[in-house]
Motif scaffolding. Structure first.
Motif, PDB file in Angstrom:
ATOM      1  N   VAL A 115      -1.667   3.648 -12.779  1.00  0.00           N
ATOM      2  CA  VAL A 115      -2.437   4.761 -13.348  1.00  0.00           C
ATOM      3  C   VAL A 115      -3.799   4.866 -12.656  1.00  0.00           C
ATOM      4  O   VAL A 115      -4.284   5.956 -12.346  1.00  0.00           O
ATOM      5  CB  VAL A 115      -2.596   4.593 -14.874  1.00  0.00           C
ATOM      6  N   GLU A 116      -4.406   3.722 -12.365  1.00  0.00           N
ATOM      7  CA  GLU A 116      -5.704   3.741 -11.687  1.00  0.00           C
ATOM      8  C   GLU A 116      -5.594   4.457 -10.334  1.00  0.00           C
ATOM      9  O   GLU A 116      -6.450   5.266  -9.966  1.00  0.00           O
ATOM     10  CB  GLU A 116      -6.236   2.313 -11.500  1.00  0.00           C
ATOM     11  N   PHE A 117      -4.551   4.135  -9.579  1.00  0.00           N
ATOM     12  CA  PHE A 117      -4.355   4.789  -8.278  1.00  0.00           C
ATOM     13  C   PHE A 117      -4.115   6.288  -8.437  1.00  0.00           C
ATOM     14  O   PHE A 117      -4.638   7.094  -7.671  1.00  0.00           O
ATOM     15  CB  PHE A 117      -3.183   4.143  -7.527  1.00  0.00           C
ATOM     16  N   LEU A 118      -3.325   6.644  -9.460  1.00  0.00           N
ATOM     17  CA  LEU A 118      -3.055   8.070  -9.675  1.00  0.00           C
ATOM     18  C   LEU A 118      -4.345   8.800 -10.035  1.00  0.00           C
ATOM     19  O   LEU A 118      -4.631   9.890  -9.533  1.00  0.00           O
ATOM     20  CB  LEU A 118      -2.002   8.249 -10.765  1.00  0.00           C
ATOM     21  N   LEU A 119      -5.146   8.172 -10.902  1.00  0.00           N
ATOM     22  CA  LEU A 119      -6.397   8.823 -11.324  1.00  0.00           C
ATOM     23  C   LEU A 119      -7.352   9.011 -10.151  1.00  0.00           C
ATOM     24  O   LEU A 119      -8.181   9.914 -10.141  1.00  0.00           O
ATOM     25  CB  LEU A 119      -7.075   7.993 -12.426  1.00  0.00           C
ATOM     26  N   LEU A 120      -7.249   8.134  -9.141  1.00  0.00           N
ATOM     27  CA  LEU A 120      -8.133   8.273  -7.981  1.00  0.00           C
ATOM     28  C   LEU A 120      -7.487   9.075  -6.859  1.00  0.00           C
ATOM     29  O   LEU A 120      -7.951   9.057  -5.725  1.00  0.00           O
ATOM     30  CB  LEU A 120      -8.583   6.892  -7.486  1.00  0.00           C
ATOM     31  N   GLY A 121      -6.368   9.756  -7.159  1.00  0.00           N
ATOM     32  CA  GLY A 121      -5.881  10.743  -6.197  1.00  0.00           C
ATOM     33  C   GLY A 121      -4.558  10.434  -5.528  1.00  0.00           C
ATOM     34  O   GLY A 121      -4.142  11.173  -4.636  1.00  0.00           O
ATOM     35  N   SER A 122      -3.868   9.362  -5.929  1.00  0.00           N
ATOM     36  CA  SER A 122      -2.556   9.078  -5.323  1.00  0.00           C
ATOM     37  C   SER A 122      -1.484   9.881  -6.038  1.00  0.00           C
ATOM     38  O   SER A 122      -1.445   9.926  -7.263  1.00  0.00           O
ATOM     39  CB  SER A 122      -2.209   7.596  -5.447  1.00  0.00           C
ATOM     40  N   SER A 123      -0.572  10.462  -5.252  1.00  0.00           N
ATOM     41  CA  SER A 123       0.538  11.192  -5.863  1.00  0.00           C
ATOM     42  C   SER A 123       1.707  10.262  -6.157  1.00  0.00           C
ATOM     43  O   SER A 123       2.555  10.552  -6.989  1.00  0.00           O
ATOM     44  CB  SER A 123       1.025  12.283  -4.924  1.00  0.00           C
TER      45      SER A 123
ATOM     46  N   ILE B 220      -4.867  16.464   2.440  1.00  0.00           N
ATOM     47  CA  ILE B 220      -3.435  16.142   2.344  1.00  0.00           C
ATOM     48  C   ILE B 220      -3.196  15.042   1.296  1.00  0.00           C
ATOM     49  O   ILE B 220      -4.114  14.295   0.947  1.00  0.00           O
ATOM     50  CB  ILE B 220      -2.856  15.733   3.726  1.00  0.00           C
ATOM     51  N   PRO B 221      -1.974  14.973   0.770  1.00  0.00           N
ATOM     52  CA  PRO B 221      -1.682  14.032  -0.311  1.00  0.00           C
ATOM     53  C   PRO B 221      -1.739  12.563   0.129  1.00  0.00           C
ATOM     54  O   PRO B 221      -1.660  12.253   1.316  1.00  0.00           O
ATOM     55  CB  PRO B 221      -0.247  14.395  -0.732  1.00  0.00           C
ATOM     56  N   ILE B 222      -1.861  11.719  -0.900  1.00  0.00           N
ATOM     57  CA  ILE B 222      -2.020  10.280  -0.667  1.00  0.00           C
ATOM     58  C   ILE B 222      -0.933   9.523  -1.440  1.00  0.00           C
ATOM     59  O   ILE B 222      -0.666   9.817  -2.605  1.00  0.00           O
ATOM     60  CB  ILE B 222      -3.407   9.799  -1.189  1.00  0.00           C
ATOM     61  N   SER B 223      -0.350   8.530  -0.768  1.00  0.00           N
ATOM     62  CA  SER B 223       0.507   7.570  -1.456  1.00  0.00           C
ATOM     63  C   SER B 223      -0.274   6.260  -1.509  1.00  0.00           C
ATOM     64  O   SER B 223      -0.633   5.697  -0.470  1.00  0.00           O
ATOM     65  CB  SER B 223       1.827   7.399  -0.698  1.00  0.00           C
ATOM     66  N   GLY B 224      -0.577   5.798  -2.705  1.00  0.00           N
ATOM     67  CA  GLY B 224      -1.493   4.662  -2.881  1.00  0.00           C
ATOM     68  C   GLY B 224      -0.765   3.326  -2.813  1.00  0.00           C
ATOM     69  O   GLY B 224       0.318   3.175  -3.371  1.00  0.00           O
ATOM     70  N   ILE B 225      -1.399   2.374  -2.136  1.00  0.00           N
ATOM     71  CA  ILE B 225      -0.804   1.040  -1.969  1.00  0.00           C
ATOM     72  C   ILE B 225      -1.913  -0.004  -2.076  1.00  0.00           C
ATOM     73  O   ILE B 225      -3.009   0.210  -1.581  1.00  0.00           O
ATOM     74  CB  ILE B 225      -0.171   0.865  -0.570  1.00  0.00           C
TER      75      ILE B 225
END
Lengths: 437, 424
Positions: free
Chosen positions: B266-274, B251-256
């Motif tokens: 960008v780092e969070f997005l590259l590691l899988g945060s939408s 399931i998707p991830i929202s990074g915090i």
């Protein structure tokens, strides 16, 4: 537009304030406190969002940083070099209150805008054509800023300038240790690259083109023609060789070559910023003895204290509390006759003396060109300056003014702010938006 | 122009930048100002039975002249009446229909969950975020991280919520666990549409050494708070990546966690945060930071020719691996650029005292530039980290003639690894 000659006396000058390296810019940008409702923004006549552009340098968003600057000031590249930041943004930096050196805002602005020019970034597109046309008299900072903003609104523009080169005083008058003429022209061409701005150089208004003709061609007029020739002093000996206007002299060595090989002692008359530019330039051009003659002293001259400090360091001397009363010489000037002045700048009888000089530059003001608009009904002129409301509207509908011809001679950044704001007012006038208000 | 539209478990926002559930998303007026500034979404400050707070509530680490590189708080969930909160959500959503509003919720009983979910959905929330992460105060009352630390409780309550909810449900995970995986999988098993992480880390931010009381001080006592801010970013990145690379986790991830600028995002997005959520940096500098985040992200996408977020969300996940899969034969050494070296010798002392004694002062006195004994340099990177001049020290790959070989290949298949350096 004619090109600058490749050989110009100004090319011997080096930057007084060196550009920041990447490392220096990063360290300096990270020092900024990112104040909110910041005093530096309020101190900038164009209101650049300084904390935001500096933060963007710190995050590596240089493109965004440059855009933040240009959004408020399309001539942000030259202003970064020529602004008296010491008395504007940097002078109001909150760090001063803490006894900490202020952020080098001017240098950081130069860093971001230079990167934009190097990379060839452009940020703005002309708006959809409105079918309206604006004639802008003068191609200096005020007109460039106005024309760019008008193009974003979609109005077609024509710049008329009596010179062969564009950029106004940014090209012909800025001290070359701040910026050289070619940089100003590069910037002007970058501004014009938005397209749709016709440039007609070598055209004097109203000699080559009358106000009636301009009114016929255009739906609105913008007056941004700056100031006129150096004021002269009507003194005995004024026709001797070696006496000339400072602004005229500066223009000659910026756009071409001046020969100062025979000059041993130069005297500059005046206490303003043109005088300070002139003395610093003469000493850099190799004149051995350069003296500024002023009726007052360092505490009450209109020139900036930081400029005088730099001039002193470079070897300029001042002859304070002295007023010229005549020139001495045979054929060529050899001295300026002066009389001492009291604290309230009044001559003191019996104190006449001579200051040796084989070159005298007059920096006692420039002619105001308000009379140029005498044939335009409804445009009022006071003390030579065109009278307008807060956004640059004259008393004649559709005629606006900005920059030195309106304010009597301020900084480039003032001209940019006034030009931009007048363009917004012209847009409202042309589209009827002001009628709705 | 790159498309920044973000989709996290069906929650759509014009860009991936959301306010995290926290003081900056406490009221309608605030969230509306944030949307005006450019934020794409907001997770409303957690709604539940309104609480009473203490003063003071925040503590921070001062570091190198920067205040707040690490931050903690002992504030609880909303202290405003629920009907006021829901009315403001409704009004805000009406004025900003394209922006995402996610209601963060924290209640106890099944009946309370049913009730508050209905109210949140009636108010127009685009999604729900279950606060299973708060590590102070609320957990003592059996909520927050008390739920998030127990996978079975997490799964059960998520299941209740999914019974009642019609909008996407994100479970906000606590980092105060040994391994994040079972907790992410529990949320998934309970039916969550996505997860958000990390919540704050249980912490004591400092001690008042003259009053002998930890900080933030509440009269004569303090309590453990939730640690956040730039300093927690590495912990958050790891936990996001640990879930993103787990094949069972779908399931998707929202990074915090410690996001301060576009680069962090960008780092969070590259590691899988939408999407990414931000609180501390907004608390320290205001909503206005989002302009740089949007511009920086767009510029990054242009530079890499990414048309939309999906083109690079998770792009660095495959490169996150076990140690045993790293190529031991890959070798780098430090190179110092003499032209940019300013002669501080910080690399020398770091290498001598903290690493492998291979950077030396030039004894001839002819240069201020230290030299690297390349036969001893293990390529550890410490010198580059301490060097104050960007780009002065670079880690350069050397060709040692050995083909790639991992430790696992060495142990399992006998593949030859290069001789050790600096191990004498």
């Amino acid at each position: 537009m004619s090109k600058l000659p490749d050989v110009r006396s100004e090319l011997t000058f080096e930057d007084f304030k060196a550009a920041l390296t990447d490392h220096q810019a990063m360290v300096e940008a990270n020092r900024c406190l990112y104040c909110y409702d910041a005093p530096c923004i309020k101190a900038c006549p164009t209101g650049i969002d300084i904390p935001s552009f500096i933060r963007k340098i710190a995050t590596g968003n240089i493109r965004g940083s440059a855009k933040t600057i240009f959004d408020s000031n399309i001539l942000g590249m030259s202003c970064a070099r020529v602004c008296p930041v010491e008395v504007l943004c940097e002078g109001d930096c909150v760090d001063n209150a803490a006894g900490i050196p202020p952020i080098k805002i001017g240098k950081l602005q130069r860093y971001a805008t230079d990167r934009a020019f190097e990379a060839g970034w452009t940020f703005y597109q002309a708006g959809p054509d409105t079918g309206k046309s604006v004639g802008l008299i003068g191609a200096g900072p005020a007109s460039l800023a106005a024309a760019h903003r008008l193009r974003r609104f979609g109005h077609r523009c024509t710049l008329y300038d009596k010179r062969d080169v564009i950029g106004g005083l940014n090209t012909t008058g800025v001290a070359p240790h701040k910026m050289k003429a070619d940089r100003s022209i590069t910037e002007a061409e970058w501004v014009l690259s938005i397209g749709g701005i016709d440039v007609q150089t070598g055209v004097s208004i109203p000699d080559d083109l009358t106000w009636e003709q301009l009114n016929e061609r255009h739906d609105a007029l913008f007056l941004g023609f700056g100031l006129g020739a150096d004021s002269a002093l009507d003194l005995p000996g004024k026709d001797l060789d070696g006496i000339e206007g400072a602004v005229d002299f500066i223009e000659r060595f910026k756009l071409g070559v001046v020969d100062l090989s025979g000059v041993q002692r130069a005297v500059v008359l005046g206490g303003g910023n043109t005088a300070l530019d002139a003395v610093r330039e003469l000493i850099t051009l190799g004149v051995p003895h350069v003296t500024m003659v002023y009726r007052g002293d360092a505490s009450n001259m209109s020139g900036y204290a930081h400029e005088w400090d730099a001039a002193k360091t470079e070897g300029v001397r001042a002859h304070w509390n002295a007023q010229p009363i005549g020139y001495v010489g045979e054929g060529r000037v050899s001295a300026v006759r002066c009389i001492q002045t009291s604290a309230d700048k009044r001559p003191v009888p019996g104190t006449e003396h001579e200051v040796p000089a084989d070159l005298v530059l007059l920096a006692v003001g420039q002619a105001k060109l308000g009379e140029l608009v005498a044939r335009l009904d409804g445009v009022a002129v006071e003390w030579g300056c065109i009278v307008t409301d807060a956004v640059g509207a004259t008393g004649r509908p559709g005629v606006y003014a900005a920059g030195d011809c309106r304010n009597g001679g301020k900084e480039v950044v003032n001209a940019v702010a006034e030009g931009r704001d007048a363009a917004i007012a012209i847009h409202a006038y042309l589209t009827g938006a002001d009628q709705d208000a | 122009m790159p498309d920044l539209t973000s989709n996290t478990a069906g929650i759509i926002s014009p860009n991936p930048f959301w306010l995290a559930s926290a003081p900056p998303a406490n009221s309608g007026a605030q969230v509306q100002r944030a949307f005006d500034a450019g934020w794409g979404g907001a997770v409303w400050k957690t709604l539940g039975q309104p609480i009473q707070n203490v003063s003071s509530r925040f503590g921070a680490i001062q570091w190198m002249g920067q205040n707040g590189v690490g931050f903690n708080n002992i504030e609880l969930i909303t202290d405003r009446p629920l009907d006021v909160n829901f009315r403001e959500i409704y009004e805000t959503k009406k004025r900003y229909p394209k922006h995402a509003i996610i209601a963060s919720l924290m209640v106890e009983t099944r009946e309370e969950w049913r009730e508050i979910i209905k109210r949140a959905e009636d108010a127009g929330a685009d999604g729900l975020e279950l606060n299973f992460g708060c590590p102070h105060g609320m957990c003592e009352r059996g909520m927050g991280s008390a739920v998030g630390q127990e996978p079975r409780v997490n799964e059960r309550i998520t299941g209740w919520v999914k019974e009642f909810a019609n909008v996407p449900v994100l479970v906000k995970l606590t980092p105060n666990v040994g391994d994040i995986l079972p907790h992410g999988l529990a949320a998934q098993a309970g039916g969550a549409d996505g997860v958000s992480l990390i919540n704050t880390i249980k912490s004591i931010i400092g001690v008042d050494i003259d009053r002998f009381v930890p900080e933030p001080r509440v009269s004569t006592k303090s309590t453990n708070g939730g640690y956040c801010g730039a300093a927690v970013r590495p912990i958050a990145l790891h936990m996001v990546a640990a879930l993103a690379r787990e094949p069972q986790f779908q399931i998707p991830i929202s990074g915090i966690g410690g996001i301060t600028n576009w680069r962090d995002a960008v780092e969070f997005l590259l590691l899988g945060s939408s999407s990414v959520q931000v609180c501390t940096e907004v608390m320290l500098r205001g909503y206005r930071i989002v302009e740089d985040m949007i511009e920086g992200l767009e510029d990054y996408m242009r530079a890499h020719d990414f048309a939309r977020l999906d083109d690079f969300v998770g792009k660095a996940v495959p490169a996150y691996s076990e140690w045993g899969n790293l190529d031991i034969n890959f070798e780098t050494i430090a190179k110092i650029d003499p032209a940019s070296c300013i002669g501080c010798n910080r690399c020398v002392v770091a290498c001598h005292d903290g690493a492998h004694q291979c950077i030396h002062i030039d004894e001839s006195g002819k240069t201020h530039v230290p030299f690297v004994d390349e036969s001893e340099c293990v390529g550890c990177n410490l010198c580059q980290i301490v060097c104050p001049v960007p780009g002065c020290i670079s880690m350069v790959e050397v060709d040692n003639g050995y083909p790639p070989a991992t430790w696992n290949e060495h142990v399992n298949e006998g593949v030859q690894v290069r001789p050790k350096k600096g191990a004498h």
